[in-house]
Write an enzyme that holds these catalytic residues in place. Sequence first.
Site, PDB file in Angstrom:
ATOM      1  N   TYR A   1      53.667  20.685  40.422  1.00 42.37           N
ATOM      2  CA  TYR A   1      53.600  21.729  40.276  1.00 42.37           C
ATOM      3  C   TYR A   1      52.091  22.507  41.543  1.00 42.37           C
ATOM      4  CZ  TYR A   1      55.860  23.833  36.817  1.00 42.37           C
ATOM      5  OH  TYR A   1      56.824  23.751  35.729  1.00 42.37           O
ATOM      6  N   SER A   2      50.582  22.126  42.002  1.00 39.37           N
ATOM      7  CA  SER A   2      49.583  22.108  42.370  1.00 39.37           C
ATOM      8  C   SER A   2      50.351  21.729  43.572  1.00 39.37           C
ATOM      9  CB  SER A   2      48.940  22.248  41.147  1.00 39.37           C
ATOM     10  OG  SER A   2      47.957  22.807  40.492  1.00 39.37           O
TER      11      SER A   2
ATOM     12  N   SER B   1      44.591  29.387  34.632  1.00 34.79           N
ATOM     13  CA  SER B   1      42.959  29.237  34.565  1.00 34.79           C
ATOM     14  C   SER B   1      43.097  30.798  33.415  1.00 34.79           C
ATOM     15  CB  SER B   1      42.638  30.021  35.545  1.00 34.79           C
ATOM     16  OG  SER B   1      43.357  31.476  36.085  1.00 34.79           O
TER      17      SER B   1
ATOM     18  N   GLU C   1      53.424  24.006  27.710  1.00 39.80           N
ATOM     19  CA  GLU C   1      52.736  23.867  27.587  1.00 39.80           C
ATOM     20  C   GLU C   1      51.055  24.100  27.533  1.00 39.80           C
ATOM     21  OE1 GLU C   1      50.139  22.424  32.203  1.00 39.80           O
ATOM     22  OE2 GLU C   1      51.476  23.525  32.426  1.00 39.80           O
TER      23      GLU C   1
END
Length: 407
Positions: free
Chosen positions: A130-131, A392, A250
């Site tokens: 993903y990131s 976040s 998740e």
Amino acid sequence: MDLDFAPEDLAFRAEVRGFIAEAFDDDMRAKLAQSKNNHLDKAAQVRWLKRLGAKGWIAPDWPAEYGGTGWSLGQKYAFDMEMALAGAPSTSNMGLRMCAPVVMAFGTPEQKAQHLPRILSTDVWWCQGYSEPGSGSDLASLALKAERDGDHYVLNGSKTWTTLAQWADWMFCLVRTSNEDIRQKGISFLLIDMRTPGITIRPIPTLDGPAEGEQEINETFFDNVRVPMSNRIGEEGVGWTYAKYLLQFERGNAYAPGLSAQMSKVKTIANLERADRGGAMIDDPDFRRKLCEVEIKVEALNATELRIFAGRANGDAMGAVSSMLKLEGSQMQQAITELALEAAGIYAQPFVRDTWEMLQPGGNTFRAGPDYAATIAPNYFNYRKTSIYAGSNEIQHNIMAKMVLGL
């Protein structure tokens, strides 16, 4: 909602305890007790998961039709709590917990037949792509390019913070297949064989200099990597929808059982360690106040999770509730590691690179303080990441503001 255990749930809890006592062997217990990131190495994790698989308990969250347990809410809760209290390894690796639900919901029959049995058997290990270096919380800005070439996509770019990529056989990955005014519309969801030529994995060093078997994060580079279009989940350009669906799994986990187990450890330490003004830390008024405040929040989260997961058993979607659980769970994880650090005092301060090797026979290196102290500071620092990964805390606040409050 009735929170009391039914007699059959109490009998099941006893069965779980018996299984853990036999299957969670001394080697696993010792290594987990000295792990700085609460992980076993791959071989030990696979050994544990195969024992769960042989019992039929490896996939509590899967539908029974795909090999799930079909447990009641009470059984699932008892299983999670007993596993957490025993300090047993997690059953939630990325294949079981995140990739499989997406394949079940959106995959083709061929993809389900190819991947689900091997995920269930733990014969294939998965990582998450993903990131990227410039795309973390703003994941919609991801730039890993996937261009069509016949019946393949050709990938060029990179991913970062790829947890345990060094162990992975496959990756579930978000890629950019087009550039749209609305960035989310240009993202697709691919399943990638990590043995494909052109994939390079490089470890990202961390400050603790992790011991062998405890290295977690990596960079993953793609240089003209060819991925069959048949490995795409669902439609091209709809990957963002599938990614949001995955994030419910998740983020939307049961945090309370693990938090309760961590609180029990803190209390044990606080009963053993001495306060500055004399007496045990557990009797220090200021520490006891903070301990009680966190414990109240953990109990509140526990009741909330039971209510939410009871609704899921009735078919309710998780939705924005997963953001709330992730937010509260992350904050409580960090708060408990802070309490443990305070309780252990000076014994938590020495830096130990490899806590496990120091316990091996014949060694001549000794640590200061009790065995439990060596992992407290590393756990504290490792848990700083919980308020960042999987979105976040600020992102979770935004999701709840939009989807719940309509702001």
